[in-house]
Write an enzyme that holds these catalytic residues in place. Structure first.
Site, mmCIF file in Angstrom:
data_model
loop_
_atom_site.group_PDB
_atom_site.id
_atom_site.type_symbol
_atom_site.label_atom_id
_atom_site.label_comp_id
_atom_site.label_asym_id
_atom_site.label_seq_id
_atom_site.Cartn_x
_atom_site.Cartn_y
_atom_site.Cartn_z
ATOM 1 N N GLY A 269 0.793 -1.211 0.000
ATOM 2 C CA GLY A 269 0.000 0.000 0.000
ATOM 3 C C GLY A 269 0.828 1.265 0.000
ATOM 4 O O GLY A 269 1.906 1.327 -0.607
ATOM 5 N N HIS A 270 0.331 2.265 0.717
ATOM 6 C CA HIS A 270 0.865 3.628 0.660
ATOM 7 C C HIS A 270 2.294 3.732 1.196
ATOM 8 O O HIS A 270 3.168 4.303 0.548
ATOM 9 C CB HIS A 270 -0.075 4.523 1.466
ATOM 10 C CG HIS A 270 0.164 5.987 1.299
ATOM 11 N ND1 HIS A 270 0.066 6.631 0.093
ATOM 12 C CD2 HIS A 270 0.493 6.941 2.207
ATOM 13 C CE1 HIS A 270 0.317 7.930 0.254
ATOM 14 N NE2 HIS A 270 0.587 8.137 1.528
#
Length: 294
Positions: A269-270
């Site tokens: 993810g981020h």
């Protein structure tokens, strides 16, 4: 070799700006300016600094209102400081000036992209290379969730409550664990420390101000893209492909303006450094070794 790291402050426009700086064995080593994202601070780069700081000079400041830097009262509530991305870039530019950095590679992550691209547009001669990690500069790199967030305006019913919802522990933890394949690789200290700072007095309004100013970044995307096409900096694009705000289409978009850029997608993810540091750190080292020109 583990890096020697100093934890320091500079006074910029009357504000104490905290920063971390590694001391490489070679005083002429490449310089990498690490610009952090939301809702974090320079501590998000601790492991990267440990991994690479003995070979390269890594410098990671905290913006005003973040981490260990000063938190002046927002102009929105009668204080002296306007929490806008232009203002964060102004402070970061003066920080860079005070350190005497006339040439550096730029690591642009999340909020660090709009801050960093403002610096690059003002002083293209300073940018020796560009490392982009989930730092968006293209409209196709905005998910529907991100577009809804950017459309928020102060005074609109529910807008402030929406932003405040992003400043809670579940949301902060979700930014770290969301999109990851193995959450056991994500150390809890990251989101815990982020939330500690978010919960401190005077911290909420700066985040509200910046949220409502985010549209100013999208408005500058065409100018930043022109900068990329015109100056063609060496570029390494690293991306957590499962980012809920900035999907992988934003990573591929860089190749339109920088066809020679090196692109790597990761199944996470981020906060890709949290679980993919072993893969990412060597890529950054190789990039700096190949492209650094003082």
């Amino acid at each position: 070799m583990i890096a020697s790291v100093r934890h320091r402050h500079l006074t910029v426009d009357g504000l104490r700006i905290f920063y971390r700086e590694s001391l490489p064995t070679d005083p002429d080593a490449p310089v990498l300016l690490l610009l952090h994202g939301f809702p974090s601070a320079s501590h998000q780069y601790r492991r990267l600094i440990d991994a690479l700081g003995s070979q390269y000079r890594l410098i990671a400041p905290d913006y005003p209102g973040f981490g260990h830097s000063d938190v002046p009262e927002s102009a929105t509530t009668g204080g002296p400081f306007s929490y806008t991305f232009d203002q964060l870039a102004d402070i970061t530019e003066k920080f860079v000036d005070q350190l005497g950095l006339d040439r550096f590679a730029l690591y642009a992550f999340d909020f660090g992209a709009p801050v960093g691209f403002r610096l690059a547009a003002r002083h293209p001669e300073r940018i020796a290379g560009l490392v982009v990690q989930n730092g968006n500069a293209y409209v196709e790199g905005l998910s529907p969730m991100a577009r809804d967030f950017i459309a928020l305006r102060p005074g609109t019913p529910g807008a402030e409550d929406t932003v405040r919802g992003l400043l809670t522990l579940p949301a902060t933890r979700g930014q770290y664990e969301g999109g990851t394949v193995d959450p056991e690789l994500i150390a809890p200290e990251g989101w815990t420390l982020d939330q500690h700072f978010l919960d401190q007095p005077g911290r909420t309004q700066p985040q509200l101000d910046l949220a409502f100013d985010y549209h100013s970044n999208v408005e500058q995307y065409p100018a930043w893209q022109r900068w990329l096409r015109t100056h063609t900096p060496p570029a390494l694009v690293l991306w957590g492909a499962n980012d809920a705000f900035f999907p992988a289409t934003g990573a591929h978009a860089y190749l339109r303006d920088l066809p020679d850029a090196e692109l790597h997608l990761f199944d996470t993810g981020h906060f890709a450094l949290e679980d993919h540091l072993p893969e990412i750190a060597p890529l950054i080292a190789d990039f700096l070794d190949r492209t650094w020109k003082p």
